[in-house]
Enzyme design. Sequence first.
Site, mmCIF file in Angstrom:
data_model
loop_
_atom_site.group_PDB
_atom_site.id
_atom_site.type_symbol
_atom_site.label_atom_id
_atom_site.label_comp_id
_atom_site.label_asym_id
_atom_site.label_seq_id
_atom_site.Cartn_x
_atom_site.Cartn_y
_atom_site.Cartn_z
ATOM 1 N N CYS A 31 0.902 -0.890 -0.058
ATOM 2 C CA CYS A 31 0.038 0.033 -0.054
ATOM 3 C C CYS A 31 0.830 1.411 -0.012
ATOM 4 C CB CYS A 31 -1.057 -0.050 1.334
ATOM 5 S SG CYS A 31 -2.107 1.475 1.288
ATOM 6 N N HIS A 75 -8.626 19.562 -3.401
ATOM 7 C CA HIS A 75 -8.087 19.863 -2.180
ATOM 8 C C HIS A 75 -8.615 18.948 -1.106
ATOM 9 C CE1 HIS A 75 -6.266 24.298 -3.095
ATOM 10 N NE2 HIS A 75 -6.036 23.322 -3.727
ATOM 11 N N GLU A 154 -1.978 12.211 -13.721
ATOM 12 C CA GLU A 154 -1.720 12.256 -12.429
ATOM 13 C C GLU A 154 -0.221 12.928 -12.479
ATOM 14 O OE1 GLU A 154 -1.831 9.035 -10.139
ATOM 15 O OE2 GLU A 154 -0.013 8.104 -10.787
HETATM 16 ZN ZN ZN Z 1 -0.322 8.936 -6.719
#
Ligand code: ZN
Length: 169
Positions: A31, A75, A154
């Site tokens: 993770c 945010h 991203e």
């Molecule tokens: Zn990431």
Amino acid sequence: MQRRGDFRVSVTKDYLVFSSAHFITFAGHRCEGLHGHNYRVKVTVDGALDEEAWFVFDFVILKKIMKRLCDEIDHKVLLPLENSKVQVTEDGEQIKVAYEGKPRYVFPKNDCSLLPVPNTTVEMLAELFVKRLRVELDAMGARGLTAIEMEVEENFGQSAVYREAIVSR
Ligand SMILES: [Zn+2]
């Protein structure tokens, strides 16, 4: 008039962005730690020409809807509600996050966005944006659209695309 090609419209703007925190889980017991991205969204809509306006879809409306969808999770800490290894529980004004049963984070509720996804990958975010956009388009009675394609980036040059056909009713 016989037309051989077809049309699509795309929108990507410097305000179709959101800066959010997340972590993802991998196969097995791995993770990520919490970190953030400045995400960018690009949407493409395929469809028939509107017979009066000669466009597929109104850019102004599309930009407005996408801006709102981005603002909703801007945010925020993005948390998956459908990940079997990640337990997200609400406790008053707090959101508690555990990984495989072990407490990991506590966040203020207002800073979190709890999402109906199994992992907050760009793939799942792209699919979620398509679902949310479709709800908006259905509500306003948009017609003639045949597909929606959503790209969520991203990092520079690192993105996922989800494309969904719209079957007309
Ligand atoms: Zn990431």
